[in-house]
Design an enzyme around this catalytic site. Sequence first.
Site, PDB file in Angstrom:
ATOM      1  N   GLU A 160       0.141   1.424  16.556  1.00  0.00           N
ATOM      2  CA  GLU A 160       0.486   0.691  15.138  1.00  0.00           C
ATOM      3  C   GLU A 160       1.092  -0.531  15.197  1.00  0.00           C
ATOM      4  OE1 GLU A 160       0.844   2.038  11.242  1.00  0.00           O
ATOM      5  OE2 GLU A 160      -1.175   1.234  10.939  1.00  0.00           O
ATOM      6  N   LYS A 173       9.945   5.502  -6.333  1.00  0.00           N
ATOM      7  CA  LYS A 173      10.401   4.782  -5.365  1.00  0.00           C
ATOM      8  C   LYS A 173       9.613   3.238  -4.232  1.00  0.00           C
ATOM      9  CE  LYS A 173      11.925   3.969  -1.118  1.00  0.00           C
ATOM     10  NZ  LYS A 173      12.295   2.245  -0.576  1.00  0.00           N
ATOM     11  N   CYS A 189      -2.913  -0.910   6.489  1.00  0.00           N
ATOM     12  CA  CYS A 189      -3.284   0.515   7.227  1.00  0.00           C
ATOM     13  C   CYS A 189      -4.983   0.287   8.049  1.00  0.00           C
ATOM     14  CB  CYS A 189      -3.117   1.416   6.809  1.00  0.00           C
ATOM     15  SG  CYS A 189      -1.728   0.993   5.219  1.00  0.00           S
ATOM     16  N   GLU A 214      -0.646   9.291   3.823  1.00  0.00           N
ATOM     17  CA  GLU A 214      -1.080   7.752   3.956  1.00  0.00           C
ATOM     18  C   GLU A 214      -0.386   7.226   5.186  1.00  0.00           C
ATOM     19  OE1 GLU A 214      -4.383   7.768   3.510  1.00  0.00           O
ATOM     20  OE2 GLU A 214      -4.719   9.316   1.641  1.00  0.00           O
TER      21      GLU A 214
HETATM   22  C1  UN1 Z   1      -3.931  -0.636   3.042  1.00  0.00           C
HETATM   23  O1  UN1 Z   1      -3.892  -0.680   3.994  1.00  0.00           O
HETATM   24  O2  UN1 Z   1      -2.469   0.050   3.564  1.00  0.00           O
HETATM   25  O3  UN1 Z   1      -9.687  -1.535   2.530  1.00  0.00           O
HETATM   26  C2  UN1 Z   1      -4.854  -0.035   1.404  1.00  0.00           C
HETATM   27  C3  UN1 Z   1      -8.336  -2.046   2.241  1.00  0.00           C
HETATM   28  C4  UN1 Z   1      -7.917  -2.430   0.357  1.00  0.00           C
HETATM   29  C5  UN1 Z   1      -6.360  -0.810   0.757  1.00  0.00           C
HETATM   30  C6  UN1 Z   1      -6.239  -1.134   1.803  1.00  0.00           C
HETATM   31  N1  UN1 Z   1      -8.994  -1.875  -0.500  1.00  0.00           N
HETATM   32  O4  UN1 Z   1      -8.601  -2.229   2.777  1.00  0.00           O
END
Ligand code: UN1
Length: 492
Positions: A383, A173, A282, A248
């Site tokens: 965040e 999804k 993230c 995550e």
């Molecule tokens: C994310 O931030 O959701 O290290 C993933 C990084 C990328 C992956 C980010 N290779 O910023």
Amino acid sequence: MLFKNYINGQWVDSSTGKRFKSFNPADTSDELGEFPASAARDVEQAVEAADRAFTEWSRVPAPKRGELLFAAAERLKQRKEETAQIMTREMGKVLKEARGDVQEGIDMTYYIAAEGRRLLGYTTPSELPNKHCLAVRRPIGRIAAITPWNFPIAIPTWKIMPALIAGNTVVWKPATDTARCAYELTKIFDEVGLPRGVLNLVFGGGSDVGAPLAKHPKVDMISFTGSSDTGREIYQYGAAKLAQVHLELGGKNPIIVLEDGDLDLAVEGIIWSAFGTTGQRCTACSRLIIEEGVYEKLLEKLVERTRKLRLGNGLDPNTDVGPVVNRSSQERIARYVEIGVKEGAKLLCGGRIAKDGLLAKGFFFEPTIFADVTPETAIFQEEIFGPVLSVSKAKDYDDAIRLANHTSFGLSSSIYTQEINKAHRAMDDLEAGITYINSGTIGAEVHLPFGGVKDTGNGGREAGLAAIEEYTEWKTIYIDFSQRLQKAQGID
Ligand code: UN1
């Protein structure tokens, strides 16, 4: 254009007949397609298909499964440019970053394809003679992959590829904001001849599709990337049926700059980490902690560079920072800026919804820097997922580490220092799943573990060998060739 779900190897309409549209956040007159707004009945069909396909797929030798992944990687590589363009149009990140996102997907797919020739287990001696002991990896079963919009190709490959190589089947999804990217990736699997039911794609919202999928009794593992709130909910669905849950979640990633750090290098790393992908990673840097001796000097350089960043459509090569993903995100960021001002932080630049000229066609937000941010404030703790950087002053190394760790999250972190002892101390002291030395907080590579501590997750890791760990279960095998009953633990 009208797109469909992919269930049991067929492109099918949803049971609801309802649809949603995907738009370009830089220009909402640009439409990426109409997608089925699915519901629990569609989820049911997809999980049933994944269930029926499981036994046969799990028996395909892993190197053969790897060949299909390899073929998928080849196609994605051929389509890198067109996929990147679709991505930029669909979620806004600038084209060179969209190319990077697709490249990360290609890298992951090749890397995991080759893991099909290893999937290493181990052998170990038995405590008894004439007996062999081995531990082998088995697939978990039917896996739900629930993915975000910010890395619409890379993150799905982090979940789908290791799940498939290990012999699991998948129901995916994707985020509604990046439905078209999900279609493009699924189409590749259809073309390379993945057996039907092995990968199923169901479009739709979190409560209509995500929740019934996560709760489904035949789903043995849920892998989710997204907000901590949704993550907590999903963890409970998993707990109720004792399924594995991979999470995550958020980040509030700090960069520390010490007085002996290379300030110009730091400025580059901070700009890239805070405003790349419009701050919607993230791993984005959302907190900057500067040792007091260089506080003013670094801020000055940083604000000067930030003011020069050009907002615009990510397809335009002159654009540095694209739009944010949608209106509600834009409004949320604006609310956080108001909160920051009320909390007494000093707004150094940005802070507004950008709508001059062509920017009015989409959802833009000015790159924003707050200084003198204190640790108990919302802009230090929560965040924001946008181009907003909070800067705080530290007295010394220990104070900087204390501030960096003063958060419920723990994904990425970074320190700029030329002092080797402090760099090494920071590797231990920073509470995070990822630490960069003399580089920003973003840029993880696919063959190393990715994930975080504290509220960023529940202990698992994606990518690298950790991914194989996540998507397999151990089976232990004892082979007794003594031709008599031997008892372990010294029982006579
Ligand atoms: C994310 O931030 O959701 O290290 C993933 C990084 C990328 C992956 C980010 N290779 O910023």
